[in-house]
Design a protein around this motif. Structure first.
Motif, mmCIF file in Angstrom:
data_model
loop_
_atom_site.group_PDB
_atom_site.id
_atom_site.type_symbol
_atom_site.label_atom_id
_atom_site.label_comp_id
_atom_site.label_asym_id
_atom_site.label_seq_id
_atom_site.Cartn_x
_atom_site.Cartn_y
_atom_site.Cartn_z
ATOM 1 N N ASN A 349 0.780 -1.110 0.010
ATOM 2 C CA ASN A 349 -0.177 -0.002 -0.193
ATOM 3 C C ASN A 349 0.912 1.314 -0.017
ATOM 4 O O ASN A 349 2.100 1.148 0.122
ATOM 5 N N ASP A 352 2.972 2.099 3.055
ATOM 6 C CA ASP A 352 4.124 1.151 3.246
ATOM 7 C C ASP A 352 5.355 1.467 2.195
ATOM 8 O O ASP A 352 6.531 1.468 2.402
ATOM 9 N N LYS A 372 3.020 3.704 13.121
ATOM 10 C CA LYS A 372 1.801 3.657 12.065
ATOM 11 C C LYS A 372 1.233 4.991 11.922
ATOM 12 O O LYS A 372 0.794 5.275 10.872
ATOM 13 N N LEU A 376 0.883 7.015 8.644
ATOM 14 C CA LEU A 376 -0.367 7.323 7.904
ATOM 15 C C LEU A 376 -0.651 8.871 7.846
ATOM 16 O O LEU A 376 -1.046 9.519 6.614
ATOM 17 N N GLU A 394 -4.175 3.383 2.403
ATOM 18 C CA GLU A 394 -4.069 1.900 2.458
ATOM 19 C C GLU A 394 -4.235 1.229 1.188
ATOM 20 O O GLU A 394 -4.267 0.132 1.073
#
Lengths: 509, 307
Positions: A349, A352, A372, A376, A394
């Motif tokens: 995604n 990542d 995380k 994001l 995502e």
């Protein structure tokens, strides 16, 4: 007006939910060069593949000389007099020129008399070729000649050319236009696909414009400006890139000194004593036809290929023998040519993928684990800041269109506010709107004081963004000169390798 | 060296190189179309056991050989179905084929272990076959030898001069372009794989009909793998396969002769000689890589048309 030689009537073809061609009609007269314009994905390739028998239409008909035809395969289309010069070379590297040409002829033609036929075509249209050379040893211009001779040897009456000049120097393109004009004088119908609108205005008699699978206009391209044609293709105003200011140039951020690198593989190019400097606040453009060492230069700059430490100096640190993490830590950012598989991992995604280029930098790790929420947040910033059309951070990278993924991988690096950006083919295969956005972002980065090195095949792009220009030919780099002092024919000669004998002398002086 | 001794050595070298030539020339054709079939060993074993059984019941070497070819074809069509039909990874499918062939041949041949039959008949021409030094070598071989050489000559001609051969090379070099020109990539590759299977089956049949001549499980003893290496060694050129096979065959025989002459070298080391030669040959070939080598550009890559 004479009746059309070939016409496509009410062609419709869908791929799943996508309408690739929606009721498209096109008629080409004998002795006409007819441009087919449109953005990537507008349906140009589908339309000509239908004409060439590679794709079958869902509905609609093709007629040649007023007679309805059906082409179940390229062989049938060729037999009826349709020739095609492909966008990406469709040649066979390990076969000779003659063998490549024999492949499109009927099986019984045989190789024996072929050499004479090739020579006959070559002299008639000014396309010199040695039939016994293997294709891997030919330059891009020579390969193009093979493609064209291969189409012409079948005596086609209709010839389709899909972006034939995208890999040619301006001089090679001029030679090609002379050949096309001769074909036109012989009464052949030519369908010419190109993104280069100035070229279309000079060469073509009429232009048909496709947008999202539909025919939006058929017009005389000479009656419009290139900008107006672009707007017809896009359906809205593109807006010009603001040129770089070029006056606030600071300290040297990147210095290459006698960078030499042996070719990494069989079909690679060696780099020969490349020296250059990029200062903060300027954009240096590196022109060149693909396959002249661009990938190798990028690999050396990013650290994928290692060199002598002193050959590459970033911000005063010799890093030629260091990897990409060390270079990134010096506020350098790198965007490779290939989005899929090099800049981004398709199956991962976007968040990542962002982490992949920042894992060695501070900010995304907490106690050695991925933070995380920060990741994001950073990804959202890139998506919002660069207008990336996606379902969110995502979403898998491969679900994005080419232009959106390119905006993301460029935005990912620019969001870090790097002090050095190295970018290879920034807008290759990207639609005009996304391309304009990316170019604008490059120029603004330099305006804010970063040093930028842009490697590109697209001269229009380089003139839009660059303060200084140089050309890479056969692994040799010409001496950079201010873009305003270097006209297109001069840079074209440098791209063809004309600098090889003078560059050394210029270094000494 | 006496004529008799010379002829005996030459005969054994030729006999040990024939299965390599047969299997390698088939694999060469498959690889030139872009198909890397690592199942040669499995196809050989199936050819060996089916060839032996066919010949045992028919008392005909020719029928046996045809049974071997049929077994190789059946195995190759399985491989073709997986790799061309379903675009399965070629390496995985090839390895599976070898393991499958090893197991299945053992099962089929379980009742035929230890049975014997006469070897394939040799050519006998009055006077010519009796010539000193070269008579037996040139005019006294069995049918497989002449068939193998004819196959190599046929393949060399086919690839170099025939239109179908040109198509096959084009498919192995750039399947996407071949498809764009209207060639059938899958069809061409399937034909090449089937030819490879037929040759591997014939090679296996040679082992049980002429070379040993009996069946025992796993009797191909790695020859399928050597044949694969041989294709690379030969740089995908047909006549170099013969040269390489004689070299490997020679190394095998040299090892046997050295043992017979009582040369004080561990027999295991001599047994490893052909394999060492293979590795050295591969290293040397890789050292002198040059642009435009004969390696089919699309070797091992699946092709799925996007339209």
């Amino acid at each position: 007006m004479s009746p059309p030689l070939v016409s496509l009537d009410h062609i419709t073809r869908r791929f799943g939910a996508l309408m690739a061609n929606d009721d498209v009609s096109l008629a080409v007269l004998p002795g006409e060069i007819h441009a087919l314009l449109g953005e990537n994905g507008a349906g140009k390739s589908t339309l000509v593949k239908i004409l060439y028998g590679l794709i079958q239409p869902d509905s609609g008909s093709i007629s040649l000389d007023g007679k309805a035809m059906r082409f179940g395969s390229p062989q049938e289309a060729r037999a009826a007099g349709i020739g095609m010069v492909f966008q990406h070379f469709s040649l066979f590297e390990n076969l000779t020129v003659a063998e490549n040409i024999a492949l499109v002829l009927p099986a019984k033609a045989g190789l024996k008399r072929l050499d004479q036929r090739i020579s006959a075509i070559a002299t008639r249209y000014g396309l010199p070729l040695d039939p016994q050379r293997p294709v891997w040893s030919l330059s891009a211009g020579e390969r193009q000649r093979v493609e064209i001779v291969r189409a012409l040897i079948q005596e086609p009456r209709v010839l389709v050319l899909d972006e034939p000049t995208s890999v040619l120097t301006p001089q090679e393109a001029t030679t090609l236009f002379a050949t096309l004009k001769r074909l036109k004088a012989e009464g052949k119908a030519l369908i010419y696909i190109s993104h280069k609108l100035e070229e279309v205005r000079q060469l073509c008699d009429r232009a048909s414009i496709l947008r999202a699978g539909r025919l939006v206009a058929t017009c005389d391209p000479k009656a419009y400006s290139a900008h107006q044609l672009g707007e017809l293709m896009m359906g809205r105003d593109i807006g010009a890139v603001r040129p770089p200011s070029g006056d606030a140039v600071g300290a040297v951020r990147l210095r290459l000194k006698d960078l030499s690198l042996a070719a990494p593989d069989l079909h690679g190019v060696s780099l020969h004593e490349i020296s250059l400097e990029v200062r903060e606040g300027e954009v240096l453009g590196v022109a060149g036809i693909a396959g002249n060492g661009q990938s190798e230069l990028f690999a050396a700059l990013s650290g994928e290929s290692r060199t002598l430490a002193e050959a590459i100096v970033i911000g005063g640190h010799a890093v030629g023998d260091q990897g990409i993490n060390r270079r990134r830590a010096l506020d350098a950012a790198f965007v490779p040519e290939e989005r899929n598989g090099h800049a981004a991992v398709g199956a991962m995604n976007l968040a990542d993928n962002l982490f992949l280029s920042r894992h060695a930098l501070p900010g995304l790790l907490r106690h050695g684990f991925i933070d995380k929420s920060a990741l994001l947040a950073r990804t959202d910033e890139v998506i919002a800041g660069f207008d990336v059309r996606t379902a969110g951070p995502e979403a898998a990278a491969r679900t994005l269109s080419g232009g959106n993924l390119q905006k993301f991988v460029v935005g990912r690096e620019l969001a870090r506010q790097p002090r050095l950006l190295v970018i290879n083919q920034p807008t290759w295969g990207v639609d005009a709107l996304a391309a304009a956005a990316i170019r604008q972002a490059i120029v603004e980065l330099a305006t804010r004081g970063a040093a930028v090195l842009v490697i590109s095949q697209d001269l229009d792009e380089l003139y839009e963004v660059s303060d200084r220009l140089c050309a890479l030919a056969h692994g040799h780099l010409s001496v950079p000169r201010p873009a305003s002092e270097l006209d297109r024919s001069a840079i074209g000669l440098l791209m063809g390798g004309a600098n090889q004998f003078t560059a050394g002398a210029a270094h000494v002086s | 060296m006496s004529s008799v001794f010379f002829q005996a050595v030459a005969a054994t070298i030729i006999a040990s190189s024939i299965p390599l030539i047969l299997a390698a020339i088939g694999e060469l054709v498959a690889e030139r179309s872009g198909m890397l079939n690592l199942g040669v060993e499995g196809m050989m074993l199936m050819g060996a056991v089916c060839g032996f059984i066919g010949a045992y019941f028919s008392s005909s070497t020719l029928v046996g050989a045809l049974c071997g070819v049929a077994a190789g074809l059946a195995m190759a069509s399985l491989y073709g179905l997986l790799t061309i039909g379903f675009a399965v990874n070629q390496v995985a499918a090839g390895l599976a084929l070898t393991i499958f062939g090893q197991g299945l041949s053992g099962l089929i041949g379980a009742h035929y272990v230890g049975l014997k039959r006469d070897g394939a008949p040799h050519l006998h021409l009055p006077w010519l076959s009796g010539l000193p030094y070269v008579g037996h070598m040139l005019f006294g071989e069995d049918g497989f030898v002449y068939a193998a050489l004819a196959l190599v000559a046929g393949v060399a001609w086919f690839l170099r001069y025939s239109r179908a051969g040109l198509n096959l090379r084009a498919v192995g070099d750039n399947p996407a372009s071949a498809h764009a020109l209207g060639m059938s990539v899958g069809g061409t590759r399937l034909m090449a794989v089937l030819f490879g299977g037929a040759c591997a089956g014939l090679s296996g049949a040679y082992l049980t009909l002429a070379y040993t001549p009996f069946w025992s499980p796993g009797l191909s003893a790695g020859r399928g793998w050597i044949a694969l290496a041989l294709v690379v060694f030969a740089s995908w050129k047909p006549w170099r396969v013969v040269l390489g096979a004689l070299l490997f065959g020679g190394a095998t025989i040299l090892q046997l002769q050295a043992q017979a002459l009582g040369i004080r070298l561990p027999s295991q080391m001599l047994s490893a000689l052909p394999y060492v030669v293979t590795i050295l040959a591969l290293i040397l070939l890789n050292l002198r890589r040059y642009r435009g080598s004969l390696t089919p550009a699309a070797l091992g890559l699946p092709f799925v048309a996007d339209t």
